[in-house]
Design an enzyme around this catalytic site. Structure first.
Site, PDB file in Angstrom:
ATOM      1  N   ASP A 229     -33.571  -6.154 -10.830  1.00 17.44           N
ATOM      2  CA  ASP A 229     -33.004  -6.735  -9.739  1.00 17.44           C
ATOM      3  C   ASP A 229     -33.018  -8.179 -10.159  1.00 17.44           C
ATOM      4  O   ASP A 229     -33.747  -8.796 -10.741  1.00 17.44           O
ATOM      5  CB  ASP A 229     -33.776  -6.599  -8.359  1.00 17.44           C
ATOM      6  CG  ASP A 229     -32.755  -6.600  -6.998  1.00 17.44           C
ATOM      7  OD1 ASP A 229     -31.743  -7.375  -7.501  1.00 17.44           O
ATOM      8  OD2 ASP A 229     -33.125  -6.318  -6.114  1.00 17.44           O
TER       9      ASP A 229
HETATM   10  C1  BGC Z   1     -30.253  -7.628  -4.819  1.00 15.87           C
HETATM   11  C2  BGC Z   1     -29.233  -6.814  -5.417  1.00 15.87           C
HETATM   12  C3  BGC Z   1     -27.906  -7.246  -6.124  1.00 15.87           C
HETATM   13  C4  BGC Z   1     -28.383  -8.292  -6.936  1.00 15.87           C
HETATM   14  C5  BGC Z   1     -27.067  -9.004  -7.394  1.00 15.87           C
HETATM   15  C6  BGC Z   1     -30.210  -8.821  -5.469  1.00 15.87           C
HETATM   16  O1  BGC Z   1     -30.907  -9.849  -4.546  1.00 15.87           O
HETATM   17  O2  BGC Z   1     -31.341  -7.130  -4.163  1.00 15.87           O
HETATM   18  O3  BGC Z   1     -29.038  -5.415  -4.754  1.00 15.87           O
HETATM   19  O4  BGC Z   1     -27.523  -6.161  -6.588  1.00 15.87           O
HETATM   20  O5  BGC Z   1     -28.978  -9.356  -6.281  1.00 15.87           O
HETATM   21  O6  BGC Z   1     -26.659  -9.824  -6.563  1.00 15.87           O
END
Ligand code: BGC
Length: 780
Positions: A229
């Site tokens: 993530d």
């Molecule tokens: C979120 C993800 C997301 C990623 C990119 C993170 O903060 O948890 O779900 O895909 O950011 O935006």
């Protein structure tokens, strides 16, 4: 692309550079070997493609796109085909926008209704989440676009989401928190998986070799790449060895240097690095080999699809005969959400919708409508002027329809909710309107359960959830009967916040959150504790009624039982009970049931199949969803539905064998209209030839030996020698009225090593050891 050759041609530094992003949304390109970059983008229920990044947090306006209903809405559809169609549409959008991987779906379990990101997740039930997730992933990937299944794993809250440790036992992980991921991996092979921010039992998910290499890859056969993530990287070297391939976003070269050093000093093998590079190159190759040149899509057609999905996902929670409305009725439409519907949640999934169709837009040609704003959504303050205007309009009309729900500030990525209430300004508005207008309907916009203190005062409640950019049009379709509600709740609505299973341990303290409720989340908890709920899992009304009849079990293609009478529609009574039949876990087991539309409008019913194993030694839920189907029926029409079961449908995760196990015994199969509305019941006796291993040790009890040993006769002989079998008591010796009962219970529970203390002096320690050996020799 010759991937093997490309890897051979790369320097160590080039390989390491591929292991992190080039920027917020792209992988690295290496011109020297002819490697191109690919772009990844959020959603997942629309494209949040950002063309330029404005700051380090990745904030920038995203392109105009279609906002489909959020995950929570979509799951309420219980409709695999529809979800697959949404996946197809998003795949086409990605092809047109040069996006190689869509970052979703999010399939984490809704452990608590307070989870801030619950609107981005499907359900409290892992089977449902797994089935909906697999349909979505297959839909997108059919278009040669990758998905990223997220957030792996046990990421069930926003509070301290980047370092909290989810303290959870393995059985609970396997049965609840990993099951949906397992199902999607096995049924749809997502190109990528996004590893979560949190720790699990103290170890970061991204550094968890057991999770990534053993469970995900070895056991489930995952073939794709694992990415972090955004910002979830902690120890780059540990994570590489644990099976984490791609760090996102870019690391400005810093962690790439650590990889180079680790390969040079032998902490990471070149083979491990090559495997990671190969996985990244495979994703790049898959995308470019199938890229559609000049791809485009029809935004308007996708808007109509978003409307169809919203029509099929909304849940009719209450209808005292008030719905559907007639065009000729004089209706007061009240509430800011009728003008600007809340269509989605806040955070990384937020779509820049190209159009939002409100209920007022959809009603613009209806002359019998008046509109009053009633409240200001983002301010939880009563505006007396807006309130009195709304009450006056409601009084004048034949029906009042109030568009209400949670504003953005009440639920979002990044923080959890602290209560289940709607803004008090809206609750007051609803109550005040009910005082002057008996025909009041509430249309809800919420990403997760809320309390409804006014429920008994209103005549109808239609819950849209967060239904995407066509939410308003869908609301009007449903209110006026142009569409018939067919969604069912993918989660339980509790009566009080304090009732929910994780209440005592959410969101935890000191960076730890203890999943003490174990496997009992959602309906598994409320059922086991026989608790009343506001609305049960699987619940939802229709403008028509359905009869369930003629349930049959089909084992290996042979119909082996059938029912004779029909259950009354909508009632728990009149249920058919059918004699038990026998099967083995590996048999092909199917349930068939006839569903009839007994009303006078066409409709869709979600038929749910739950399995109960009452007599299991392990603690198990009262029932678990193991299959479902959505069926469309014209008035008077009957269709036969076939629902498959497999060995997993009867299994729990045994900590004794570290595997799934379907115990022999009696099972009940409930064919239901909701988790609390059983319409037909079948029973099945399962005979599993595989027995769980049982090895006797000194602390095994006499009863354990008698219950589980293949041949307990050596214990008989030992007990005879010891004289311990004499548990008779005379009344004079009594230690109380229950002495005889107590003696029997104590005998049953006595460990073998303690028999010495209660035996005649003929028994020796060697006798006990010999007995244990003799019994174990006869075990398989
Ligand atoms: C979120 C993800 C997301 C990623 C990119 C993170 O903060 O948890 O779900 O895909 O950011 O935006």
């Amino acid at each position: 692309m010759d991937i093997k050759k490309m890897i051979q041609d790369m320097t160590l530094e080039e390989k390491a550079s591929l292991c992190s992003g080039a920027d917020f949304w792209h992988t690295e390109a290496i011109d020297r070997v002819g490697l191109k970059a690919i772009m990844v983008s959020d959603g997942p229920y629309g494209l949040r493609k950002q063309e330029e990044i404005i700051n380090n947090m990745g904030w920038a306006k995203s392109i105009l796109a279609v906002g489909f209903p959020t995950a929570a809405s979509l799951a309420n559809s219980f409709d695999r085909d529809l979800v697959h169609e949404v996946g197809n549409a998003l795949g086409d959008e990605c092809q047109a926008e040069d996006v190689a991987v869509l970052l979703g779906p999010g399939i984490n379990m809704k452990r608590s209704p307070l989870g801030g990101r619950n609107f981005e997740y499907y359900s409290e039930d892992p089977y449902l989440a797994g089935e909906i997730g697999a349909a979505f992933v297959n839909g997108v990937q059919e278009k040669n676009i990758g998905t990223s299944l997220k957030h792996f794993a046990a990421n069930n809250q926003e509070t301290r989401r980047m370092n909290a440790s989810s303290e959870v036992d393995e059985r609970t992980l396997r049965e609840i928190y990993l099951t949906a991921f397992e199902r999607v991996v096995k049924k749809a092979q997502p190109w990528t998986i996004m590893c979560s921010y949190n720790r699990i039992n103290g170890r970061y998910s991204c550094e968890n070799g057991w999770l990534l290499n053993k469970v995900l890859r070895e056991e489930w056969g995952f073939k794709g790449l694992v990415m972090t993530d955004w910002g979830a990287m902690n120890d780059r070297v540990k994570s590489l060895n644990a099976g984490l391939d791609l760090e996102m976003p870019d690391c400005h070269g810093e962690t790439d240097k650590l990889i180079v050093k680790a390969v040079q000093d032998g902490t990471v093998s070149m083979e491990t690095l090559d495997t990671t590079v190969e996985r990244i190159l495979t994703a790049v190759d898959r995308y470019y080999s199938n890229k559609e040149e000049n791809a485009s899509y029809d935004m308007e057609a996708h808007h109509q699809l978003a409307r169809k999905v919203a029509d099929n996902s909304a849940v009719l929670l209450k209808n005292d005969g008030i719905l559907p409305l007639k065009e000729s009725q004089k209706v007061a439409i009240i509430g800011e959400f009728a003008e600007t519907p809340r269509t989605q949640g806040g955070g990384s999934s937020h779509i820049n919708c190209f159009r939002i169709e409100s209920a007022l837009d959809a009603l613009k040609d209806n002359p019998n409508i008046t509109y009053k704003k009633g409240y200001v959504a983002e301010k939880d303050e009563i505006d007396e002027t807006l309130l009195s205007e709304a009450v006056a309009a409601a009084k004048e009309a034949e029906v009042a329809v109030i568009f209400a729900g949670l504003p953005d500030s009440f639920e979002s990525e990044g923080f959890d909710r602290t209560h289940l209430n709607m803004p008090e300004s809206q609750n007051t508005l609803i109550r005040e309107i009910c005082k002057v207008q008996p025909n009041t309907v509430v249309v809800l916009h919420n990403g997760s359960p809320i309390l409804m203190p006014w429920l008994s005062e209103v005549k109808g409640v239609l819950d849209l959830y967060l239904a995407g950019q066509a939410a308003g049009a869908a609301a009007v379709d449903l209110l006026y009967g142009k569409a018939n509600p067919s969604g069912k709740l993918a989660e339980t609505y509790p009566l009080r916040m304090e009732d929910h299973p994780a209440f005592l341990n959410f969101p935890g303290t000191h960076n730890e959150v203890h999943y003490q409720e174990g496997i009992f989340i959602g309906y598994r908890y409320y059922d086991k504790r026989k608790m009343d709920v506001l609305f049960p899992f699987g619940y939802g009304l229709s403008y028509t009624t359905f009869r369930y009849s003629n349930a049959k079990l089909i084992v290996n293609g042979q119909s082996v039982s059938s029912s004779s009478t029909n259950a009354a529609s909508g009632q728990n009574t009149g249920m058919d009970v059918i004699p038990s039949i026998s099967a083995k876990p590996d048999d092909t087991i199917q349930v068939s049931v006839d569903i009839t539309n007994t009303g006078d409008v066409a409709g869709k019913e979600v038929v749910q199949l739950y399995v109960k194993n009452a007599a299991c030694e392990e603690i198990r839920p009262e029932q678990e969803l193991k299959n479902f189907a959505k069926v469309t029926l014209e008035p008077g029409e009957t269709k036969t539905i076939l629902l498959d079961l497999d060995a997993r449908s009867f299994s729990y995760y045994s900590m004794q064998i570290h595997d799934w196990y379907a115990p022999s015994g009696d099972y009940e199969l409930f064919i239901s209209a909701s988790s609390r509305d059983v319409r037909q019941r079948l029973t099945l006796h399962l005979e599993n030839e595989r027995k769980l291993p049982f090895y006797v040790e000194e602390m095994s009890s006499c009863d354990d030996v008698y219950n589980y040993a293949n041949d307990p006769s050596p214990l008989d002989a030992m007990l005879t020698k010891s004289g311990f079998t004499d548990t008779s008591v005379s009344e004079d010796d009594s230690m109380g009225a229950g002495t005889a009962q107590m003696m029997r219970a104590m005998f049953a529970d006595t460990p073998l090593h303690s028999i010495l203390s209660f035996s005649s002096d003929k028994l020796t320690w060697e006798d006990i050891q010999d007995t244990i050996r003799a019994i174990n020799e006869k075990q398989p």
